[in-house]
Scaffold this motif. Structure first.
Motif, mmCIF file in Angstrom:
data_model
loop_
_atom_site.group_PDB
_atom_site.id
_atom_site.type_symbol
_atom_site.label_atom_id
_atom_site.label_comp_id
_atom_site.label_asym_id
_atom_site.label_seq_id
_atom_site.Cartn_x
_atom_site.Cartn_y
_atom_site.Cartn_z
ATOM 1 N N ILE A 1 -48.947 -39.990 56.764
ATOM 2 C CA ILE A 1 -47.550 -40.835 56.835
ATOM 3 C C ILE A 1 -48.133 -42.131 57.210
ATOM 4 C CG2 ILE A 1 -45.896 -41.085 58.375
ATOM 5 C CD1 ILE A 1 -45.363 -38.186 58.258
ATOM 6 N N VAL A 2 -48.846 -42.304 58.087
ATOM 7 C CA VAL A 2 -49.469 -43.643 58.641
ATOM 8 C C VAL A 2 -50.009 -44.405 57.358
ATOM 9 C CG1 VAL A 2 -51.191 -44.885 59.973
ATOM 10 C CG2 VAL A 2 -49.941 -42.948 60.924
ATOM 11 N N ILE A 3 -50.845 -43.642 56.594
ATOM 12 C CA ILE A 3 -51.487 -44.471 55.412
ATOM 13 C C ILE A 3 -50.108 -44.862 54.516
ATOM 14 C CG2 ILE A 3 -52.840 -44.050 53.436
ATOM 15 C CD1 ILE A 3 -54.628 -42.130 55.010
ATOM 16 N N LEU B 1 -49.639 -48.535 53.219
ATOM 17 C CA LEU B 1 -49.520 -48.833 51.823
ATOM 18 C C LEU B 1 -48.327 -49.508 51.356
ATOM 19 C CD1 LEU B 1 -51.470 -45.748 50.207
ATOM 20 C CD2 LEU B 1 -52.322 -48.143 50.400
ATOM 21 N N ARG B 2 -47.222 -49.022 51.844
ATOM 22 C CA ARG B 2 -45.885 -49.649 51.607
ATOM 23 C C ARG B 2 -45.860 -51.209 51.960
ATOM 24 N NH1 ARG B 2 -40.869 -45.338 52.440
ATOM 25 N NH2 ARG B 2 -41.626 -43.800 51.018
ATOM 26 N N ALA B 3 -46.326 -51.527 53.076
ATOM 27 C CA ALA B 3 -46.721 -52.773 53.346
ATOM 28 C C ALA B 3 -47.106 -53.797 52.214
ATOM 29 C CB ALA B 3 -47.211 -52.991 54.839
ATOM 30 N N ALA C 1 -46.104 -38.391 50.118
ATOM 31 C CA ALA C 1 -46.295 -37.957 51.680
ATOM 32 C C ALA C 1 -44.820 -37.262 52.299
ATOM 33 C CB ALA C 1 -46.549 -39.358 52.351
ATOM 34 N N HIS C 2 -43.828 -38.058 52.036
ATOM 35 C CA HIS C 2 -42.623 -37.270 52.492
ATOM 36 C C HIS C 2 -42.229 -35.810 52.150
ATOM 37 C CE1 HIS C 2 -38.591 -36.984 53.990
ATOM 38 N NE2 HIS C 2 -38.011 -36.691 52.797
ATOM 39 N N GLU C 3 -42.629 -35.584 50.881
ATOM 40 C CA GLU C 3 -42.721 -34.296 50.552
ATOM 41 C C GLU C 3 -43.451 -33.334 51.241
ATOM 42 O OE1 GLU C 3 -42.996 -31.412 46.461
ATOM 43 O OE2 GLU C 3 -43.021 -33.723 46.243
#
Length: 202
Positions: A43-45, A49-51, A59-61
């Motif tokens: 989740i941290v990665i 990455l979204r930034a 990741a959410h799934e």
């Protein structure tokens, strides 16, 4: 006069099974802890990455699957450690004999709950296998995979419940109230305080 606790092949077998359940459940929660750390790292990665306009795509799934699996595999250890919530307003105010009766009712109700739970869980998993269902996500995960891992934890929880129930019933039938209190009885406030003090000093 000191009363000797009943012994015999059945008592030794159940105590052995309880020991096995304790060791495997402890290993299970350590594995679940590692799995949670992996999920947090993922989740941290994902956030980093979204930034930069990218994503791990799933990741959410996957973290949702991890949460379900960790929860089911943690139930047995919580049961062994007597971490489940029990209402003890009456329990702590009655004598040892009535406490044993209440312990019997509690573990037998837990066993009944597990039977009903597993029947519903198996119905869900069997339906997934029959339909070949996949997640409605980019990963299109075959749902039987996380569901089977989740169900495996619940099956192990059921095994632990049945071993505890058998040992509790046997202890009650043989008049070994100390065994009933040890394997299933609710801990007193004094015992919890002593355990917390020991954990703090350790």
């Amino acid at each position: 006069m000191t009363r000797t606790a009943p012994t015999g092949p059945l008592v030794r077998t159940l105590d052995c099974l309880l020991g096995i359940s304790t060791r495997i459940s402890r290993a299970g929660v350590w594995a679940c802890g590692a799995l949670l750390f992996a999920a947090v790292a993922m989740i941290v990665i994902e956030i980093v990455l979204r930034a930069f306009g990218s994503s791990l795509h799933g990741a959410h799934e996957l973290s949702g699957y991890v949460l379900a699996i960790v929860t089911s595999w943690g139930l047995a250890w919580a049961l062994i450690e007597k971490a489940h919530i029990r209402i003890d307003v009456i329990y702590m105010r009655v004598g040892p004999r009535l406490r044993t009766v209440l312990d019997l009712i509690a573990i037998l109700m837990m066993a009944l709950f597990v039977v009903v739970l597993l029947s519903q869980v198996w119905e869900l998993v069997a339906g997934t296998l029959k339909r070949g269902s996949t997640a409605n996500t980019p990963l299109q995960t075959p749902l039987w995979i996380p569901q089977m891992l989740w169900m495996a934890g619940l099956v192990w929880f059921a095994f632990t419940v049945f071993v505890l129930a058998a040992r509790t019933v046997l202890g009650a039938l043989t008049g070994d109230r100390d065994a009933v209190a040890r394997v299933w009885g609710n801990r007193s406030i004094e015992e919890e305080i002593a355990e917390n003090d020991h954990s703090t000093r350790g």
